[in-house]
Design an enzyme around this catalytic site. Structure first.
Site, PDB file in Angstrom:
ATOM      1  N   GLY A 168       0.813  -1.223   0.000  1.00  0.00           N
ATOM      2  CA  GLY A 168       0.000   0.000   0.000  1.00  0.00           C
ATOM      3  C   GLY A 168       0.844   1.270   0.000  1.00  0.00           C
ATOM      4  N   ASN A 172      -6.443  -3.295  -1.664  1.00  0.00           N
ATOM      5  CA  ASN A 172      -6.401  -1.875  -2.036  1.00  0.00           C
ATOM      6  C   ASN A 172      -5.055  -1.512  -2.665  1.00  0.00           C
ATOM      7  N   ASP A 231      -4.213 -12.897   3.390  1.00  0.00           N
ATOM      8  CA  ASP A 231      -5.002 -12.043   4.280  1.00  0.00           C
ATOM      9  C   ASP A 231      -4.515 -12.280   5.703  1.00  0.00           C
ATOM     10  N   SER A 272      -3.810   6.601  14.057  1.00  0.00           N
ATOM     11  CA  SER A 272      -4.196   7.796  13.305  1.00  0.00           C
ATOM     12  C   SER A 272      -4.530   8.936  14.254  1.00  0.00           C
ATOM     13  N   TYR A 320     -14.170   3.386  11.442  1.00  0.00           N
ATOM     14  CA  TYR A 320     -12.737   3.328  11.120  1.00  0.00           C
ATOM     15  C   TYR A 320     -11.916   3.809  12.312  1.00  0.00           C
ATOM     16  N   LYS A 365      -9.106   1.903  15.160  1.00  0.00           N
ATOM     17  CA  LYS A 365      -7.764   2.356  15.553  1.00  0.00           C
ATOM     18  C   LYS A 365      -7.670   2.468  17.077  1.00  0.00           C
ATOM     19  N   PHE A 411      -0.594  11.941  11.154  1.00  0.00           N
ATOM     20  CA  PHE A 411      -1.451  13.062  10.797  1.00  0.00           C
ATOM     21  C   PHE A 411      -1.820  12.886   9.312  1.00  0.00           C
ATOM     22  N   ASN A 440     -11.439  10.624  -1.676  1.00  0.00           N
ATOM     23  CA  ASN A 440     -12.124  11.364  -0.612  1.00  0.00           C
ATOM     24  C   ASN A 440     -11.215  12.403   0.019  1.00  0.00           C
ATOM     25  N   PRO A 481     -19.656  17.005   7.098  1.00  0.00           N
ATOM     26  CA  PRO A 481     -19.966  16.568   8.463  1.00  0.00           C
ATOM     27  C   PRO A 481     -18.811  15.754   9.053  1.00  0.00           C
ATOM     28  N   GLY A 482     -18.527  15.982  10.320  1.00  0.00           N
ATOM     29  CA  GLY A 482     -17.468  15.209  10.992  1.00  0.00           C
ATOM     30  C   GLY A 482     -16.094  15.857  10.932  1.00  0.00           C
ATOM     31  N   ASP A 483     -15.951  16.937  10.129  1.00  0.00           N
ATOM     32  CA  ASP A 483     -14.648  17.607  10.050  1.00  0.00           C
ATOM     33  C   ASP A 483     -14.457  18.554  11.228  1.00  0.00           C
TER      34      ASP A 483
HETATM   35  P1  NAD Z   1      -3.386   1.481   1.791  1.00  0.00           P
HETATM   36  O1  NAD Z   1      -4.791   1.054   1.604  1.00  0.00           O
HETATM   37  O2  NAD Z   1      -2.662   2.090   0.655  1.00  0.00           O
HETATM   38  O3  NAD Z   1      -2.518   0.250   2.339  1.00  0.00           O
HETATM   39  C1  NAD Z   1      -3.055  -0.765   3.156  1.00  0.00           C
HETATM   40  C2  NAD Z   1      -2.643  -2.106   2.540  1.00  0.00           C
HETATM   41  O4  NAD Z   1      -3.156  -3.152   3.376  1.00  0.00           O
HETATM   42  C3  NAD Z   1      -3.219  -2.306   1.143  1.00  0.00           C
HETATM   43  O5  NAD Z   1      -2.174  -2.709   0.256  1.00  0.00           O
HETATM   44  C4  NAD Z   1      -4.248  -3.440   1.318  1.00  0.00           C
HETATM   45  O6  NAD Z   1      -4.333  -4.266   0.172  1.00  0.00           O
HETATM   46  C5  NAD Z   1      -3.709  -4.171   2.528  1.00  0.00           C
HETATM   47  N1  NAD Z   1      -4.710  -4.866   3.356  1.00  0.00           N
HETATM   48  C6  NAD Z   1      -5.880  -4.390   3.834  1.00  0.00           C
HETATM   49  N2  NAD Z   1      -6.488  -5.328   4.559  1.00  0.00           N
HETATM   50  C7  NAD Z   1      -5.695  -6.441   4.557  1.00  0.00           C
HETATM   51  C8  NAD Z   1      -5.791  -7.731   5.126  1.00  0.00           C
HETATM   52  N3  NAD Z   1      -6.838  -8.114   5.846  1.00  0.00           N
HETATM   53  N4  NAD Z   1      -4.775  -8.612   4.910  1.00  0.00           N
HETATM   54  C9  NAD Z   1      -3.693  -8.262   4.168  1.00  0.00           C
HETATM   55  N5  NAD Z   1      -3.570  -7.057   3.583  1.00  0.00           N
HETATM   56  C10 NAD Z   1      -4.554  -6.135   3.791  1.00  0.00           C
HETATM   57  O7  NAD Z   1      -3.374   2.469   3.064  1.00  0.00           O
HETATM   58  P2  NAD Z   1      -2.226   3.420   3.602  1.00  0.00           P
HETATM   59  O8  NAD Z   1      -2.630   4.806   3.328  1.00  0.00           O
HETATM   60  O9  NAD Z   1      -0.914   2.932   3.166  1.00  0.00           O
HETATM   61  O10 NAD Z   1      -2.424   3.180   5.160  1.00  0.00           O
HETATM   62  C11 NAD Z   1      -1.705   2.201   5.868  1.00  0.00           C
HETATM   63  C12 NAD Z   1      -2.194   2.165   7.311  1.00  0.00           C
HETATM   64  O11 NAD Z   1      -2.061   3.457   7.879  1.00  0.00           O
HETATM   65  C13 NAD Z   1      -3.662   1.774   7.439  1.00  0.00           C
HETATM   66  O12 NAD Z   1      -3.794   0.959   8.596  1.00  0.00           O
HETATM   67  C14 NAD Z   1      -4.352   3.110   7.658  1.00  0.00           C
HETATM   68  O13 NAD Z   1      -5.528   2.986   8.402  1.00  0.00           O
HETATM   69  C15 NAD Z   1      -3.295   3.878   8.439  1.00  0.00           C
HETATM   70  N6  NAD Z   1      -3.427   5.326   8.293  1.00  0.00           N
HETATM   71  C16 NAD Z   1      -3.423   5.887   7.056  1.00  0.00           C
HETATM   72  C17 NAD Z   1      -3.566   7.259   6.911  1.00  0.00           C
HETATM   73  C18 NAD Z   1      -3.593   7.909   5.549  1.00  0.00           C
HETATM   74  O14 NAD Z   1      -3.976   9.064   5.432  1.00  0.00           O
HETATM   75  N7  NAD Z   1      -3.175   7.238   4.481  1.00  0.00           N
HETATM   76  C19 NAD Z   1      -3.705   8.075   8.054  1.00  0.00           C
HETATM   77  C20 NAD Z   1      -3.675   7.478   9.304  1.00  0.00           C
HETATM   78  C21 NAD Z   1      -3.537   6.103   9.421  1.00  0.00           C
HETATM   79  C1  UD1 Z   2      -9.521  12.153   6.847  1.00  0.00           C
HETATM   80  C2  UD1 Z   2     -10.321  11.323   7.816  1.00  0.00           C
HETATM   81  C3  UD1 Z   2      -9.378  10.768   8.857  1.00  0.00           C
HETATM   82  C4  UD1 Z   2      -8.270   9.955   8.186  1.00  0.00           C
HETATM   83  C5  UD1 Z   2      -7.561  10.848   7.170  1.00  0.00           C
HETATM   84  C6  UD1 Z   2      -6.517  10.108   6.385  1.00  0.00           C
HETATM   85  C7  UD1 Z   2     -12.572  12.286   7.812  1.00  0.00           C
HETATM   86  C8  UD1 Z   2     -13.569  13.092   8.576  1.00  0.00           C
HETATM   87  N1  UD1 Z   2     -11.359  12.148   8.401  1.00  0.00           N
HETATM   88  O1  UD1 Z   2      -8.887  13.188   7.571  1.00  0.00           O
HETATM   89  O2  UD1 Z   2     -10.061   9.947   9.766  1.00  0.00           O
HETATM   90  O3  UD1 Z   2      -7.336   9.496   9.160  1.00  0.00           O
HETATM   91  O4  UD1 Z   2      -8.521  11.371   6.247  1.00  0.00           O
HETATM   92  O5  UD1 Z   2      -7.082   9.136   5.568  1.00  0.00           O
HETATM   93  O6  UD1 Z   2     -12.846  11.788   6.737  1.00  0.00           O
HETATM   94  N2  UD1 Z   2     -11.244  18.858   2.037  1.00  0.00           N
HETATM   95  C9  UD1 Z   2     -11.845  19.684   1.107  1.00  0.00           C
HETATM   96  N3  UD1 Z   2     -12.241  19.142  -0.082  1.00  0.00           N
HETATM   97  C10 UD1 Z   2     -12.062  17.811  -0.378  1.00  0.00           C
HETATM   98  C11 UD1 Z   2     -11.453  16.985   0.578  1.00  0.00           C
HETATM   99  C12 UD1 Z   2     -11.070  17.536   1.791  1.00  0.00           C
HETATM  100  O7  UD1 Z   2     -12.011  20.873   1.342  1.00  0.00           O
HETATM  101  O8  UD1 Z   2     -12.457  17.384  -1.483  1.00  0.00           O
HETATM  102  C13 UD1 Z   2     -10.763  19.450   3.304  1.00  0.00           C
HETATM  103  C14 UD1 Z   2     -11.361  18.837   4.556  1.00  0.00           C
HETATM  104  O9  UD1 Z   2     -12.521  19.501   4.936  1.00  0.00           O
HETATM  105  C15 UD1 Z   2     -10.196  19.022   5.553  1.00  0.00           C
HETATM  106  C16 UD1 Z   2      -8.946  18.923   4.688  1.00  0.00           C
HETATM  107  O10 UD1 Z   2      -9.380  19.190   3.360  1.00  0.00           O
HETATM  108  O11 UD1 Z   2     -10.242  20.312   6.118  1.00  0.00           O
HETATM  109  C17 UD1 Z   2      -8.280  17.564   4.727  1.00  0.00           C
HETATM  110  O12 UD1 Z   2      -9.242  16.551   4.421  1.00  0.00           O
HETATM  111  P1  UD1 Z   2      -8.827  15.018   4.182  1.00  0.00           P
HETATM  112  O13 UD1 Z   2      -7.698  14.939   3.240  1.00  0.00           O
HETATM  113  O14 UD1 Z   2     -10.064  14.256   3.859  1.00  0.00           O
HETATM  114  O15 UD1 Z   2      -8.237  14.572   5.596  1.00  0.00           O
HETATM  115  P2  UD1 Z   2      -8.921  14.656   7.060  1.00  0.00           P
HETATM  116  O16 UD1 Z   2     -10.296  15.098   7.025  1.00  0.00           O
HETATM  117  O17 UD1 Z   2      -7.970  15.411   7.927  1.00  0.00           O
END
Ligand code: NAD
Ligand code: UD1
Length: 331
Positions: A10, A35, A58, A124, A148, A152, A177, A197, A292-294
């Site tokens: 990932g 993913n 898995d 997270s 979600y 965590k 972050f 998203n 919502p939720g932000d």
């Molecule tokens: P990602 O989806 O790119 O990577 C996750 C990987 O895990 C993917 O390759 C997916 O195929 C694999 N996976 C999912 N479920 C599995 C399972 N049951 N068995 C084996 N493989 C599985 O996500 P990422 O952005 O690299 O995030 C990695 C971790 O960090 C996640 O746990 C996510 O919740 C956490 N995290 C991410 C963010 C972010 O913004 N990207 C922020 C905070 C925390």
């Molecule tokens: C979101 C998740 C958070 C997760 C993180 C990383 C929500 C409420 N929170 O955080 O749990 O750990 O992603 O995956 O979904 N924004 C826009 N337009 C857009 C998208 C975002 O204005 O199209 C704004 C948002 O309102 C926010 C900022 O950009 O102020 C960052 O948004 P985003 O990238 O989705 O991250 P978080 O909301 O911080």
């Protein structure tokens, strides 16, 4: 050391695998490709000049995990595998709880059987909930607003309980972050399927003309320009934080939660401007209703990461924008 990286194909996992290999570790990846694409393995090899061992499996599949640990003498685990879309977690909570929580329980059970008791876990900033005031510190109260986030927080509790029950365990809970950007080579990066998203991949697709216009969710927050403020962190800085956390975990027992951020807040409008400046492109946007939720503002206090890990983020916001754009244009 031989490190098992779950979810290593990932976004964050692949960048961490590169850093691990470049720092002399042997890497075994388990990923079910739910993913991600197996092609990333070639990309990792291109950058790091070595190919990690890969199991398409898995983490909930106990027999498969037994095989991984029997065939490899794993010293420590970096655990990324999980589902991560907030909105989807509200639609299909059972899948999220089962994947993230059952998966981690199976993993820890197999680790214990094989005497591997060192784990670095992807948590997270979402665990700080809606009621704290930034900068967020690790000892602040935690809470969540969606399944979600609850996975965590529950996993932080479960892993802490495991560490308390057996003094041989070492657990580091990394609270990320907002990771953005890509490897400077442009070979690996974030590639969400469908319409993203999160802000950064959405914004980059608008700049590329793939999506017509960025919707900015509200400009009436109590922030300098009214748009939401977040702590964006370069994914390579984040990956390097995992190596430091791994070193810390191998030298200390018990459980620690540690923020990985930059301690700097950037608003949505500032990120748009930084992206335009760094890449010489225009990003069309419009202001719409709040999502919502932000929350208004979310950034980290990173003193604990500096103190315990000797780590701090190096890249600035324009580097993140340049590298993210470079990756998009190369793929
Ligand atoms: P990602 O989806 O790119 O990577 C996750 C990987 O895990 C993917 O390759 C997916 O195929 C694999 N996976 C999912 N479920 C599995 C399972 N049951 N068995 C084996 N493989 C599985 O996500 P990422 O952005 O690299 O995030 C990695 C971790 O960090 C996640 O746990 C996510 O919740 C956490 N995290 C991410 C963010 C972010 O913004 N990207 C922020 C905070 C925390
Ligand atoms: C979101 C998740 C958070 C997760 C993180 C990383 C929500 C409420 N929170 O955080 O749990 O750990 O992603 O995956 O979904 N924004 C826009 N337009 C857009 C998208 C975002 O204005 O199209 C704004 C948002 O309102 C926010 C900022 O950009 O102020 C960052 O948004 P985003 O990238 O989705 O991250 P978080 O909301 O911080």
């Amino acid at each position: 050391m031989k490190i098992l990286v779950t979810g290593g194909i990932g976004f964050i996992g692949s960048h961490t695998v590169v850093e691990l290999i470049e720092n002399g570790h042997d890497v075994v990846i388990v990923d079910n490709l739910s993913n991600s694409s197996v092609k990333v393995l070639d990309d990792i090899q291109k950058i790091a000049k070595r190919r990690p061992v890969f199991y398409e499996a898995d983490i909930r599949d106990k027999a498969a995990m037994e095989r991984v640990f029997t065939e490899n003498k794993i010293d420590a685990v970096i655990h990324f595998a999980g589902l991560k879309a907030v909105g989807e977690s509200i639609q299909i909570p059972m899948e999220y709880y089962h994947n993230n929580i059952t998966g981690t329980l199976v993993l820890c059970d197999v680790m214990r059987t094989h005497g591997c008791k060192t784990i670095v876990f992807s948590s997270s900033a979402t665990v700080y909930g809606m009621n704290n005031v930034s900068p967020f510190k690790e000892d602040m109260p935690t809470s969540c607003t969606n399944p979600y986030g609850w996975t965590k927080l529950m996993l932080e509790q479960i892993l802490t309980d495991i560490a308390h029950s057996d003094p041989e365990w070492s657990v580091v809970l990394l609270r990320y972050f907002n990771p953005i950007g890509a490897h400077p080579s442009g070979i690996i990066g974030e590639n969400p399927s469908g319409i993203p998203n999160n802000l950064f991949p959405y914004l980059a697709r608008v700049a590329a003309g793939i999506l017509p216009c960025l919707s900015i969710y509200g400009n009436d927050y109590d922030t300098p320009d009214g748009t939401g403020v977040r702590d964006y962190i370069h994914v390579v800085d984040l990956a390097q934080g995992h190596l430091k956390a791994l070193n810390y975990a191998t030298e200390h027992k018990g459980a620690e939660a540690i923020n990985l951020g930059t301690s700097r807040g950037t608003s949505v409008l500032e990120l748009v401007k930084a992206f335009e400046k760094a890449n010489g492109v225009k990003v069309k946007y419009k202001i719409v209703e709040r999502r919502p939720g932000d929350i208004a503002t979310c950034y980290a206090d990173t003193a604990k990461a500096t103190e315990l890990l000797g780590w701090s983020a190096k890249y600035g916001i324009e580097d993140m924008c340049r590298h993210g754009w470079n990756y998009m244009n190369k793929k």
